[in-house]
Design an enzyme around this catalytic site. Structure first.
Site, PDB file in Angstrom:
ATOM      1  N   GLU A 270       0.524  -1.141  -0.345  1.00 46.24           N
ATOM      2  CA  GLU A 270      -0.095  -0.129  -0.306  1.00 46.24           C
ATOM      3  C   GLU A 270       0.778   1.660   0.190  1.00 46.24           C
ATOM      4  O   GLU A 270       0.328   2.537   0.521  1.00 46.24           O
ATOM      5  CB  GLU A 270      -1.340  -0.176   1.359  1.00 46.24           C
ATOM      6  CG  GLU A 270      -0.447   0.119   2.496  1.00 46.24           C
ATOM      7  CD  GLU A 270      -0.117  -1.221   3.446  1.00 46.24           C
ATOM      8  OE1 GLU A 270       0.234  -2.017   2.492  1.00 46.24           O
ATOM      9  OE2 GLU A 270       0.384  -1.366   4.605  1.00 46.24           O
ATOM     10  N   GLU A 304      -5.576  -2.374  -0.690  1.00 46.79           N
ATOM     11  CA  GLU A 304      -4.473  -1.807  -0.296  1.00 46.79           C
ATOM     12  C   GLU A 304      -5.003  -0.356  -1.274  1.00 46.79           C
ATOM     13  O   GLU A 304      -4.283   0.698  -0.163  1.00 46.79           O
ATOM     14  CB  GLU A 304      -3.105  -1.722  -2.048  1.00 46.79           C
ATOM     15  CG  GLU A 304      -2.811  -3.405  -2.108  1.00 46.79           C
ATOM     16  CD  GLU A 304      -2.600  -4.151  -0.399  1.00 46.79           C
ATOM     17  OE1 GLU A 304      -1.961  -3.292   0.094  1.00 46.79           O
ATOM     18  OE2 GLU A 304      -2.529  -4.940  -0.366  1.00 46.79           O
TER      19      GLU A 304
END
Ligand code: TRP
Ligand code: ZN
Length: 869
Positions: A270, A304
């Site tokens: 992420e 994410e």
């Protein structure tokens, strides 16, 4: 060097950093073997930190080229450089700028942590502690800085240069080089840093946030594969919309980039504004991706993206708080997928995976609390317990406080902690603040390892029209009771009982916060069957002695789809553990009635009801002395029985679904459900009549218009020895010789054949031109699936299956310890096997232990797996 138990980092020893870093200016000159990184770090003493402490910057596998402080080179005598970092003995007690120049070799980086190259693309992976492999730094999540990154590279090698945040400027450098500058205005920990450089194609789409910000979303992939990026891009847009609607969270940069790379240690990452993905979770066209792949892409893209708030804007104070971002973000992606698809069907999938991965972990030597209190290697704690049990805790919290208060608590959590590095206590405090409740007993879920048992016994008093349910909890580790939300109801002969009164049950939920309690239902006019833990309201094991007939009443009449499915699973599990032809007959009959009534109305649900508990689940239900061969035989016999008995139904279903199934492929949940039902039916038919099943599978292979159906047919025929199987496998291998992600499926299908010949097959496949130990997807497909999903062959009594995996762990450890350690976790249930297999497993573990210079990752898993008890 002999491997010893690695030293532990402990939660109780947390101290704020002695220094903070406010700004980081990076200049990265990409080069295949000698990438040079100049980092200007604006440091200052932390008012909350220890006064007068030395400055220790983390570093790993770095070459230090230069170091100066406020423009003056640091004299050698003022510092020490070692394998774990760099120390300034007497740092200034005022703000100062440290300029650090390092050099790294991205091509030689096989660990895939820090800066590395895959298929010519430069990329980074910094979670949990990879940034220290790029420059010397305070590599801990409570040190948050604003980053400006200049990236320079040869234009032909890396025409695309991406960083965190927003693009600022770009241009040529001399003849054949160019540069790009990125600025990320949001302070972030180093683990969220990322850059990418390479030849990449892209697809993009605009998005306007509720706050009116114009965002350009893009997905970057290997050139020529742009047509496979559309589904991921669409999932990005849907995630952004959903997070605004469901959680009031809007995106906060002008660009959102996703990059797919081929070699990646996990699913995706992420990084702020620049998510980097394993290409398996981006690339999809019907010819190469299955329905399950589409669903996973949607879920991981969402996961994410959702981290942008749960993880990035609000990050973790230290790595013990990992569940704060992971458990919460899994919960958020589960809710997203449930809204995009069928909620009950998705819930069943979540619980299946929790039971397949987290329950065994919680019952074995790698057991740990959702918030661990000590670790030797943090990368070994990205576990099913932290992620999936962590998500279950958030789900229970919502059940306890209710939907509206949950949303208010989340809003409060984001508001109070925005831009901060938070703890689990901060999370719970937000809910205490909005509800006025004391959540200290609930907080024990984060601390107590192991899966609780919930036992229930019911007594019906016909004269008093009263039904009394006694509930009791037992925990695997001594301690005070947990707060367990038990969603429940009573089911009569014709359906759920209405009009029953029950004190202590609110909105269908009884909260068991003591060791035991009684729930008394009044106005119960017939003997009911209790339906407990509806929608799997708590991550516990339920002991409730019901007859098959009572369970089949739940399958037929419960209002809770999860418990209808669970009832069929419970009957099947008992039939696997304790085979009985008469009871199997009754089960098949009940399934037949169920299919006649509902298969076509909800094919996805019907497919789940027909999918029997896995061999792993059956093993998990036994106390000890597991014999995987016996489980396999019993499960196969039950499948064969169902296949024979239900075949006429399957043929009717097939005829009814045929027109819709032959339509153009669409990945939506309803279409996927129809395919799932047909394919589970095919598999059961083949179990009951291998000859007919093989012929049908061959026909399906020919007719298949998409990877879902083709792969299902291949998986079915792969378990039926014979010429047809070998021909089908060979043809599939040729057809997809240049599609690595499809070959992964082909590797996995062959690795999970439940026959002794599988070992030789795997040895041969290791020499396949597409197989590579350097690519984690290939290793996981061939060796990981063998160890995780082929219990009869992995746990062979002669130890040959264990040996194959142990050899891979040893070889891989030198190149990529993170993936090697993950592979080794397959040995987690070894003590529960029967004696011969147990002895064989112990011998293999000892052989690994004898290898000199094991990584900390592998040494940690090994020592915990072998530890007594
Ligand atoms: N934070 C990532 C996620 O869950 C997972 C992750 C942790 C990761 N460490 C990693 C991914 C190392 C790749 C490599 O979303
Ligand atoms: Zn995550």
């Amino acid at each position: 060097m002999r491997t010893e138990t690695p030293p532990l980092v402990r939660l109780e020893n947390y101290r704020p950093s002695a220094f903070l870093i406010d700004r980081v200016d990076l200049d990265i000159r990409l080069d295949p073997h000698a990438t040079r990184i100049t980092a200007a770090l604006a440091l200052r003493p932390n008012p909350a930190g220890e006064d007068g402490a030395p400055l220790h910057l983390d570093g790993d596998d770095l070459t230090l080229v230069a170091l100066d402080l406020d423009g003056v080179p640091v004299p050698a005598g003022d510092m020490a450089v070692g394998p774990s970092g760099l120390t300034l003995h007497r740092p200034p007690r005022r703000p100062f700028v440290l300029r650090v120049v390092t050099e790294v070799d991205p091509t030689a980086n096989t660990r895939l942590m820090g800066l590395y190259r895959t298929e010519g693309v430069y990329c980074t992976q910094c979670e949990a502690d990879g940034f220290r492999r790029i420059t010397y730094f305070l590599d801990r999540p409570d040190v948050m800085a604003v980053y400006t990154t200049r990236i320079e590279a040869r234009r032909d090698e890396a025409p695309v240069l991406l960083g965190n945040g927003n693009p600022v400027e770009s241009g040529p450098v001399g003849e054949d080089r160019h540069y790009a500058v990125w600025h990320d205005p949001h302070p972030k920990p180093a683990y969220l840093f990322a850059i990418v450089g390479g030849r990449l194609g892209k697809v993009e789409a605009p998005f306007r946030t509720v706050e009116g910000r114009a965002v350009t979303c893009a997905v970057y992939v290997e050139p020529g594969k742009e047509d496979r990026a559309g589904y991921a891009l669409d999932a990005v847009i849907r995630s952004m919309e959903w997070d605004e609607r469901a959680f009031g969270r809007a995106y906060d940069l002008d660009v959102f980039n996703v990059v797919a790379v081929s070699a990646f240690n996990m699913g995706a990452m992420e990084n702020k504004g620049l998510n980097i993905f394993n290409d398996k979770y981006v690339l999809a066209v019907p010819e190469t991706a299955t329905d399950a792949d589409y669903a996973a892409i949607e879920a991981i893209i969402a996961h994410e993206y959702f981290h942008n708030w749960s993880g990035n804007r609000v990050t973790c104070r230290d790595w013990f708080q990992l569940c704060l971002k992971e458990g919460l973000t899994v919960f958020r992606d589960q809710e997203f997928s449930s809204d995009m698809r069928s909620r009950p069907v998705h819930r069943i999938g979540e619980v299946r995976s929790l039971r397949a991965r987290q329950f065994p972990e919680d019952a074995g030597p790698l057991r740990h609390p959702v918030r661990p209190t000590a670790y030797a290697e943090i990368n070994n704690f990205y576990t099913a317990t932290v992620y999936d049990k962590g998500a279950e805790i958030v789900r229970m919290l919502r059940t306890l406080v209710g939907g509206a208060a949950f949303r208010a608590g989340m809003d409060r959590y984001f508001a109070d902690n925005d831009g901060r590095a938070a703890t689990v206590e901060d999370f719970l405090a937000a809910f205490e603040a909005v509800t006025g409740r004391d959540l200290s007993a609930f907080a024990r879920w984060y601390e107590r390892p192991g899966t609780p048992r919930l036992s229930a016994t019911g007594a019906y008093d016909a004269a008093a029209s009263r039904y009394t349910l006694r509930l009791a909890q037992t925990l695997p580790v001594e301690g005070p009771p947990l707060v367990i939300p038990v969603a429940l109801g009573l089911v009569g002969a014709a359906g759920p009982l209405a009009g029953v009164a029950c004190a202590g049950v609110t909105d269908g939920v009884f909260v068991l916060d003591r060791a035991e309690a009684s729930v008394v239902f009044e106005n119960v006019t017939e003997e009911p069957v209790p339906s407990l833990l509806r929608d799997f309201s708590a991550p516990v094991r339920l002991d409730l002695a019901l007859s098959d007939a009572q369970r089949l009443r739940l399958l037929a009449h419960d209002s809770d789809p999860f418990n209808r499915w669970q009832a069929a699973q419970d009957v099947a599990l008992r039939l696997i553990l304790d085979p009985d032809p008469a009871r199997a007959g009754a089960f098949a009959e009940a399934l037949g009635t169920f299919l006649d009534g509902e298969a076509l109305a909800d094919p996805a649900f019907a497919a789940l009801v027909l999918a029997l508990p896995t061999e792993g689940e059956a093993a998990d239900a036994l106390p000890a002395d597991v014999d995987p061969d016996a489980i396999h035989r019993a499960r196969h016999a039950l499948r064969a029985h169902l296949g024979r008995t239900l075949r006429p139904r399957f043929e009717r279903i097939e005829a009814a679904l045929a027109p819709q199934v032959s339509a153009a492929y669409s990945p939506d949940a309803a279409s996927a459900g129809r395919r799932a039902l047909r394919n589970v039916a095919l598999d059961l038919i083949a179990a009951g009549d291998p000859g007919a099943g093989a012929a049908l599978a061959v026909r399906r292979l020919d007719e298949a218009g998409n990877m879902t159906d083709r792969l299902a047919a291949l998986a079915t025929i792969a378990q039926i020895p014979g010429e047809a199987r070998e021909a089908a496998l060979a043809a599939f291998g040729r057809r997809y010789a240049h599609e690595p992600l499809v070959l992964d499926k082909w590797f996995a299908i062959q690795a999970t054949i439940a026959e002794p010949g599988t070992l030789a097959r795997i040895e041969a496949l290791k020499a396949h031109p597409a197989f590579a130990m350097t690519n984690p997807n290939r290793v996981r497909a061939l060796i990981g699936s063998f160890s995780m999903a082929n219990p009869t062959q992995f746990a062979r009594a002669d130890g040959a299956g264990f040996a194959l995996v142990a050899e891979t762990v040893k070889t891989l450890d030198a190149a990529n310890p993170q993936v090697a350690a993950r592979l080794l976790t397959a040995f987690g249930s070894w003590r529960r096997l029967e004696k011969n297999r147990r002895v064989a497993a112990a011998e293999m573990l000892n052989r690994i232990k004898a290898v000199p210079g094991l990584s900390r990752d592998v040494a940690d898993i090994l020592s915990r797996t072998m530890k007594d008890g």
